[in-house]
Design a protein around this motif. Sequence first.
Motif, PDB file in Angstrom:
ATOM      1  N   UNK A 160       0.804  -1.222   0.000  1.00  0.00           N
ATOM      2  CA  UNK A 160       0.000   0.000   0.000  1.00  0.00           C
ATOM      3  C   UNK A 160       0.844   1.284   0.000  1.00  0.00           C
ATOM      4  N   UNK A 161       2.055   1.223   0.586  1.00  0.00           N
ATOM      5  CA  UNK A 161       2.819   2.456   0.823  1.00  0.00           C
ATOM      6  C   UNK A 161       3.623   2.817  -0.432  1.00  0.00           C
ATOM      7  N   UNK A 162       2.952   3.268  -1.458  1.00  0.00           N
ATOM      8  CA  UNK A 162       3.619   3.452  -2.756  1.00  0.00           C
ATOM      9  C   UNK A 162       4.548   4.665  -2.768  1.00  0.00           C
ATOM     10  N   UNK A 163       4.282   5.662  -1.938  1.00  0.00           N
ATOM     11  CA  UNK A 163       5.135   6.867  -1.918  1.00  0.00           C
ATOM     12  C   UNK A 163       6.197   6.808  -0.823  1.00  0.00           C
ATOM     13  N   UNK A 164       6.280   5.678  -0.126  1.00  0.00           N
ATOM     14  CA  UNK A 164       7.195   5.585   1.005  1.00  0.00           C
ATOM     15  C   UNK A 164       6.558   6.182   2.260  1.00  0.00           C
ATOM     16  N   UNK A 165       7.284   6.048   3.358  1.00  0.00           N
ATOM     17  CA  UNK A 165       6.762   6.495   4.662  1.00  0.00           C
ATOM     18  C   UNK A 165       7.072   7.962   4.910  1.00  0.00           C
ATOM     19  N   UNK A 166       6.279   8.550   5.743  1.00  0.00           N
ATOM     20  CA  UNK A 166       6.473   9.923   6.219  1.00  0.00           C
ATOM     21  C   UNK A 166       6.676  10.887   5.039  1.00  0.00           C
ATOM     22  N   UNK A 167       5.811  10.794   4.086  1.00  0.00           N
ATOM     23  CA  UNK A 167       5.930  11.689   2.934  1.00  0.00           C
ATOM     24  C   UNK A 167       5.442  13.080   3.336  1.00  0.00           C
TER      25      UNK A 167
ATOM     26  N   UNK B 244      -1.484   2.006 -15.059  1.00  0.00           N
ATOM     27  CA  UNK B 244      -2.091   2.810 -13.994  1.00  0.00           C
ATOM     28  C   UNK B 244      -3.169   1.968 -13.291  1.00  0.00           C
ATOM     29  N   UNK B 245      -4.118   1.517 -14.074  1.00  0.00           N
ATOM     30  CA  UNK B 245      -5.098   0.518 -13.650  1.00  0.00           C
ATOM     31  C   UNK B 245      -5.223  -0.465 -14.801  1.00  0.00           C
ATOM     32  N   UNK B 246      -5.466  -1.719 -14.498  1.00  0.00           N
ATOM     33  CA  UNK B 246      -5.714  -2.654 -15.604  1.00  0.00           C
ATOM     34  C   UNK B 246      -7.018  -2.249 -16.294  1.00  0.00           C
ATOM     35  N   UNK B 247      -7.875  -1.580 -15.556  1.00  0.00           N
ATOM     36  CA  UNK B 247      -9.128  -1.060 -16.124  1.00  0.00           C
ATOM     37  C   UNK B 247      -8.885  -0.092 -17.273  1.00  0.00           C
ATOM     38  N   UNK B 248      -7.659   0.435 -17.404  1.00  0.00           N
ATOM     39  CA  UNK B 248      -7.342   1.279 -18.561  1.00  0.00           C
ATOM     40  C   UNK B 248      -7.262   0.440 -19.840  1.00  0.00           C
TER      41      UNK B 248
ATOM     42  N   UNK C  78      -5.884  10.610   0.305  1.00  0.00           N
ATOM     43  CA  UNK C  78      -6.046   9.957  -1.005  1.00  0.00           C
ATOM     44  C   UNK C  78      -5.918  10.987  -2.128  1.00  0.00           C
ATOM     45  N   UNK C  79      -6.512  12.153  -1.925  1.00  0.00           N
ATOM     46  CA  UNK C  79      -6.423  13.210  -2.940  1.00  0.00           C
ATOM     47  C   UNK C  79      -4.971  13.620  -3.172  1.00  0.00           C
ATOM     48  N   UNK C  80      -4.230  13.751  -2.083  1.00  0.00           N
ATOM     49  CA  UNK C  80      -2.824  14.149  -2.198  1.00  0.00           C
ATOM     50  C   UNK C  80      -2.004  13.026  -2.835  1.00  0.00           C
ATOM     51  N   UNK C  81      -2.339  11.800  -2.479  1.00  0.00           N
ATOM     52  CA  UNK C  81      -1.624  10.650  -3.040  1.00  0.00           C
ATOM     53  C   UNK C  81      -1.836  10.580  -4.552  1.00  0.00           C
TER      54      UNK C  81
ATOM     55  N   UNK D 168       0.917  10.989  -7.591  1.00  0.00           N
ATOM     56  CA  UNK D 168       1.014   9.955  -8.629  1.00  0.00           C
ATOM     57  C   UNK D 168       0.978  10.594 -10.014  1.00  0.00           C
ATOM     58  N   UNK D 169       0.120  11.591 -10.157  1.00  0.00           N
ATOM     59  CA  UNK D 169      -0.046  12.225 -11.471  1.00  0.00           C
ATOM     60  C   UNK D 169       1.100  13.189 -11.774  1.00  0.00           C
ATOM     61  N   UNK D 170       1.459  14.000 -10.783  1.00  0.00           N
ATOM     62  CA  UNK D 170       2.467  15.046 -11.027  1.00  0.00           C
ATOM     63  C   UNK D 170       3.853  14.463 -11.234  1.00  0.00           C
ATOM     64  N   UNK D 171       4.153  13.383 -10.513  1.00  0.00           N
ATOM     65  CA  UNK D 171       5.540  12.891 -10.541  1.00  0.00           C
ATOM     66  C   UNK D 171       5.726  11.694 -11.472  1.00  0.00           C
ATOM     67  N   UNK D 172       4.810  11.519 -12.389  1.00  0.00           N
ATOM     68  CA  UNK D 172       4.926  10.494 -13.434  1.00  0.00           C
ATOM     69  C   UNK D 172       5.315   9.127 -12.851  1.00  0.00           C
ATOM     70  N   UNK D 173       4.461   8.630 -12.005  1.00  0.00           N
ATOM     71  CA  UNK D 173       4.758   7.363 -11.337  1.00  0.00           C
ATOM     72  C   UNK D 173       4.878   6.191 -12.305  1.00  0.00           C
ATOM     73  N   UNK D 174       4.177   6.268 -13.438  1.00  0.00           N
ATOM     74  CA  UNK D 174       4.256   5.114 -14.344  1.00  0.00           C
ATOM     75  C   UNK D 174       5.683   4.925 -14.855  1.00  0.00           C
ATOM     76  N   UNK D 175       6.411   6.029 -15.037  1.00  0.00           N
ATOM     77  CA  UNK D 175       7.799   5.829 -15.486  1.00  0.00           C
ATOM     78  C   UNK D 175       8.666   5.317 -14.334  1.00  0.00           C
TER      79      UNK D 175
END
Length: 398
Positions: free
Chosen positions: A42-49, A235-239, A297-300, A304-311
């Motif tokens: 679950x902790x995709x951005x790491x701890x204490x972000x 991003x989602x398999x739903x894509x 969740x909104x910040x997460x 995800x969107x701003x920092x191009x997590x898919x790359x």
Amino acid sequence: MIWYPYQQMKTMPPPYSIVDAEGVYLYTRDRALIDSVSSWWSVIHGYKHPRLNAAIHRQTDQFAHVMLGGLTHAPAQQLAATLEEWLPGDLDHCFFSDSGSVAVEVALKMALQYYGNQGETQRTMVMALQHAYHGDTFKTMEVGNDEDYHFILTAYGKSPHVVHVPTTIPALEEAFAKYHRQLNCLIVEPLLQGAGGMRMYDLSFLKRARELCDHYGVLLIFDEVATGFGRTGHRFVADLVLPDILVLGKALTGGYLGHAVTVANHKVYQGFYDDDPSHALMHGPTFMGNALACSVALESIALFREEDYLSKIQRIEAITRREMAGFSHPSVKEVRILGGCVCIEVHDPALLQGYQQFAYQRGVFSRPFLQYLYAMVPYVIQEDQLVQVLDTMKAWFR
Ligand SMILES: Cc1ncc(COP(=O)(O)O)c(C=O)c1O
């Protein structure tokens, strides 16, 4: 005392006591450990972000929680609006709950009642995959298919309301031909079955599943509690294949708070939208739409969107493939890699006994289960840290 999960309390080794956590690291009093499990993925951005912490603080200063029964508030409204805009297709109607299991329960309830509302009361069956895992509540256990987790499968015998199919197209077609009149939904963990053994399967299966669901008028549910937010490299398999109902949890809040969402498309939502009160969805977890969870969740999602997590995830996959190339050992049955998930399956669970302590000594937290040694790292991991995790996994076999 704490009763720990999935453990025989009499024989379990003492758990590592965590006193701090930051980035990819968990800290015990004497060690820094890279968390290769991301706190159950679950902790995709790491701890204490800093940004996630700030989002929680901001919301705490207003209110932590207000129920959604007869009340509403901006964090829940904004999260629903963000998901509506961000998720593919017409997955627009967000029902919040407090955990992945409950969100799957809600999805299954939606599918059953969707047909019930139309008078199709014979559609009481669910089709699910062999080795499926959808949570630990009773209906999710029934739909699941893993005796190692769920004594219910033996205690209650096989449920007449569930049929399990392997991830092969001919078996799927056969099962649809046989059961379609009784089916309300097909539920799958798309592309990657997590707790059932990090099993990976082909997209063509999901495409065919979509066609069969359309042909026979059966709802398709994607349980992306584990796969959502990039774990498979998408991003989602739903894509790639659009379900009627999508379930998200775990990384929804960046792993900060327990929250989940069951997102229905227009067709499903319209099946409840009526003057008849008995056609309403009768569900309402106390903490659904919790304001702290929605804010984080909104910040997460923003991160995800701003920092191009898919790359970032593509990089993790590329490094993993490079590091695992040529790795083999007589104990190893298979190495599987997809997106931000790598799994070494061994022939016998006994071959992994002692691995957790071995990894601890090398600065990695790992939690293999059964015959599966895996890593699902936070996406913010650096190359040298990921190499350390993978080297530790390989070193066990030397
Ligand atoms: C695919 C899937 N669905 C549902 C769940 C249950 O989520 P939770 O533990 O939040 O109830 C899990 C948990 O691992 C999962 O992997």
